[in-house]
Design a protein around this motif. Structure first.
Motif, short mmCIF file in Angstrom:
data_model
loop_
_atom_site.label_atom_id
_atom_site.label_comp_id
_atom_site.label_asym_id
_atom_site.label_seq_id
_atom_site.Cartn_x
_atom_site.Cartn_y
_atom_site.Cartn_z
N LEU A 191 -30.69 -45.39 -44.76
CA LEU A 191 -30.19 -45.82 -46.06
C LEU A 191 -31.04 -46.98 -46.52
O LEU A 191 -31.39 -47.87 -45.74
CB LEU A 191 -28.72 -46.25 -45.96
N GLY A 240 -28.19 -48.78 -50.51
CA GLY A 240 -27.24 -47.80 -50.00
C GLY A 240 -27.54 -46.37 -50.35
O GLY A 240 -26.71 -45.49 -50.13
N GLN A 241 -28.72 -46.08 -50.89
CA GLN A 241 -29.07 -44.70 -51.21
C GLN A 241 -29.63 -44.00 -49.97
O GLN A 241 -30.40 -44.59 -49.21
CB GLN A 241 -30.12 -44.66 -52.33
#
Length: 415
Positions: free
Chosen positions: A71, A75-76
């Motif tokens: 990640l 947070g992707q």
């Protein structure tokens, strides 16, 4: 297709946007029912909202498992995809009959097609008694239906976002470094982060570089809106120095990592890729020594004294950023010691917009207008001439070239 310059603040608008209608949302992808997936890990269960943008590069790779490797700082989910370079007999040859991509009229949104009696007959068969379109959908087989009748319509998850096993990962990483480009990227992001994805415009530009290696051998190159760095990495196989530029520390970190993953490709060429920050909305290069991707005095001197090639791959999706790009091209080319050649790739994306109540290609049309105006500039010391490079050269990567264009802009000195 960008971030390219995509890390800049561009607000996405719910629903249909007449300003940026070209990018495909994930709501067009089949919705998945995750009711029986309670045993998945947290990373495996990541989903995306319906206004998320998804690159069609991965939509076209059928039955391809994607391994989430980490990640990122926001947070992707970050994936690693390996793109094989097709050398020798594996190269996909193209023919001149694929020139239907070009438009006869630059202001024309769609190529015209005459309606035949057969077309009218087929259309009539689809209409009900009131003249409305009656679409009959093939019912799914019992094996295709979910066991649970619950349908979570607010959750959209592309089927390709599945975790690979550790054995799968090891198998994928055993590829020859000379034949494979390893790229870490995201696959579903907000519009302002689309540069973290991979777009087909980078592939057609990479194909041209591999086809015309002697043209770029030993030169100094700057790429604008490099995104994941794919095109810069390919250019580093022949060029001496490549300045890979974009904005946003998170994106540039990803780009730097991809450059490191592919050092084997540029090792034999003895070239180097320098990841730098370059914001089209600012008039000066970042020279702050505290910034992680700032320019040194030596870098700036080398850029202006040695650069002869400028690249930009699929970054034309927002009118304001397109304007900023051409302004940046003007500033850079006038600051260079040598004449340079500019290569731009773009995908013509057709979408229905509420503004015109019709299918349009706004971003492409604005790009063509800017390109025409760029050629007409009479002030300054340079004159530009733009020509389209027809996509009849070989493909070194497996992808679809439909609606892709490649443009070459050459500069001459005004006397």
């Amino acid at each position: 297709m960008t971030s390219s310059p995509c890390a800049r603040s561009v607000q996405s608008v719910p629903g249909v946007s007449s300003r940026r209608p070209e990018l495909r949302p994930t709501c067009e992808i089949q919705e998945q029912n995750h009711a029986d997936q309670g045993q998945q890990t947290e990373m495996e269960a990541i989903t995306f909202s319906k206004d998320t943008v998804l690159s069609d590069v991965h939509l076209r790779i059928q039955h391809k498992r994607q391994l989430m490797v980490r990640l990122n700082t926001v947070g992707q989910p970050v994936f690693q995809t390996q793109f094989k370079i097709l050398w020798g007999n594996n190269v996909i040859e193209t023919t001149s009959n694929k020139e239907e991509n070009s438009l006869g009229d630059e202001n024309e949104s769609l190529p015209s097609r005459e309606t035949t009696p057969h077309d009218v007959q087929e259309l009539g068969a689809l209409l009900d008694d009131d003249g409305d379109l009656d679409v009959r959908r093939r019912p799914s087989s019992p094996s295709d239906r979910p066991e649970s009748p619950v349908c979570i319509r607010d959750v959209v998850c592309p089927t390709i976002l599945t975790m690979g096993s550790e054995e799968y990962y090891k198998e994928e990483t055993l590829c020859n470094d000379e034949d494979v480009v390893k790229i870490e990227h995201t696959m579903a992001t907000p519009l302002e982060d689309v540069g973290k994805q991979i777009w087909r415009g980078a592939f057609i530009l990479a194909d041209y570089i591999l086809w015309q290696q002697d043209l770029f051998r030993g030169c100094t190159v700057i790429e604008l809106g490099a995104g994941t760095g794919f095109t810069s990495i390919i250019m580093a196989t022949v060029a001496k120095t490549v300045y890979c530029t974009d904005v946003g520390e998170d994106l540039l970190d990803m780009c730097e990592r991809n450059v490191s993953l592919n050092k084997g490709l540029s090792k034999t060429a003895g070239s180097q890729v320098k990841v730098k920050e370059l914001d089209w909305l600012k008039n000066q290069l970042c020279t702050d020594p505290e910034a992680p991707y700032s320019w040194t005095e030596d870098d700036i001197a080398d850029l202006y004294d040695q650069t002869t090639v400028i690249l930009a791959a699929d970054v034309f999706y927002d009118d304001d950023l397109t304007d900023a790009l051409f302004k940046t091209l003007y500033q850079i080319t006038h600051a260079l010691t040598r004449l340079c050649t500019i290569y731009l790739s773009i995908e013509r994306r057709f979408n229905f917009t509420l503004r015109y109540m019709d299918i349009t290609c706004d971003a492409y049309n604005h790009f063509r207008n800017c390109l025409n105006n760029f050629e007409k500039i009479s002030k300054g010391k340079l004159k530009w001439n733009a020509t389209e490079i027809k996509p009849v050269f070989p493909q070194y990567f497996s992808y679809e070239r439909e609606h892709l264009e490649l443009w070459k802009i050459t500069a001459t000195t005004l006397t």
